[in-house]
Design a protein around this motif. Structure first.
Motif, short mmCIF file in Angstrom:
data_model
loop_
_atom_site.label_atom_id
_atom_site.label_comp_id
_atom_site.label_asym_id
_atom_site.label_seq_id
_atom_site.Cartn_x
_atom_site.Cartn_y
_atom_site.Cartn_z
N GLY A 128 0.80 -1.21 0.00
CA GLY A 128 0.00 0.00 0.00
C GLY A 128 0.84 1.27 0.00
O GLY A 128 2.03 1.28 -0.32
N VAL A 151 -4.70 2.15 -0.96
CA VAL A 151 -5.24 0.82 -1.21
C VAL A 151 -6.38 0.49 -0.26
O VAL A 151 -7.31 -0.24 -0.62
N GLN A 168 -6.62 -6.45 -0.61
CA GLN A 168 -5.41 -5.76 -0.17
C GLN A 168 -4.21 -6.69 -0.13
O GLN A 168 -3.09 -6.27 -0.39
N ILE A 182 -2.66 -6.82 -3.66
CA ILE A 182 -1.98 -5.58 -4.02
C ILE A 182 -0.71 -5.39 -3.20
O ILE A 182 0.35 -5.03 -3.72
N ASP A 183 -0.81 -5.67 -1.90
CA ASP A 183 0.34 -5.50 -1.02
C ASP A 183 1.48 -6.44 -1.40
O ASP A 183 2.65 -6.05 -1.40
N SER A 228 2.17 -7.58 -4.30
CA SER A 228 2.79 -7.08 -5.54
C SER A 228 3.77 -5.96 -5.24
O SER A 228 4.87 -5.90 -5.80
#
Length: 215
Positions: free
Chosen positions: A53, A149, A168, A171-172, A174
């Motif tokens: 994030g 995020v 989340q 995304i985190d 990544s």
């Protein structure tokens, strides 16, 4: 006296989910939640770890260029407030802005209040991730977030039913994996472990079918 059937109990049970939090509860949640997040950030900074994030982006800027964590964290979150206002409302966005400012301030102050003679990196990843997850959970349940995020994950949960923790987590992970160019591979692996711990706390505890915070 007749017994109340399970069907009769449902309206009162559902209504209990929507009891509005008074202002003082929201204020305490913002304070305690951001303090937990700042403590987790302190653990990560001391161990040289990262997270996902906008916090992860602020970490990268701090590690790579030496920019102040708090300042970068505030600036990176600015564009996401537009999504917050548009989809989540002014109340949510204002509480989120307060939470971001508090984390920015407390993340700079906590290292002056807490010192570590020794800190195992694995423990820092696990406990720091759990502390940040608990802090975020507290904010989410009082209709606030840490921007970025968090806003996107909460919007996707409310709009499409996707679990905020699962969104989340992807995304985190990544963002953390992209940090291999900034920190050593072992720190990246520990950071992934911490991100899993953080989002596991959210995935288990923050579900729209279990709890709805109203503020």
């Amino acid at each position: 006296m007749t017994e109340q059937s399970p069907v009769d109990e449902r309206p009162s049970a559902v209504a209990a989910l929507f009891v509005r939090h008074p202002l003082w509860e929201d204020a305490l949640a913002l304070l305690f939640g951001t303090a937990l997040v700042a403590l987790g950030i302190t653990f990560y900074a001391h161990a040289g770890l990262l997270t996902g994030g906008t916090v992860g982006i602020a970490f990268l800027a701090n590690y790579q260029a030496g920019w102040p964590f708090g300042l970068v964290f505030c600036l990176v979150n600015l564009p996401f407030y537009l999504l917050g206002i548009w989809r989540m409302g002014w109340g949510f966005t204002l509480r989120t802005g307060c939470a971001v400012l508090l984390v920015s301030l407390l993340a700079e102050l906590t290292p002056h209040w807490v010192a570590f003679a020794a800190l195992d990196a694995v423990y820092a990843a696990l406990f720091g991730g759990a502390a940040m997850g608990l802090g975020l959970l507290m904010l989410f349940r009082h209709r606030a977030s840490l921007g970025g995020v968090n806003i996107l994950a909460l919007y996707l949960q409310e709009r499409f039913g996707l679990r905020a923790g699962a969104v989340q987590m992807g995304i985190d992970a990544s963002i953390v994996l992209a940090s291999i160019f900034v920190v050593s591979p072992d720190k990246v692996l520990l950071s992934v472990l911490g991100a899993v711990m953080l989002n596991l706390v959210l995935a288990i505890n923050h579900r729209a079918d279990r709890y709805v915070g109203v503020s």
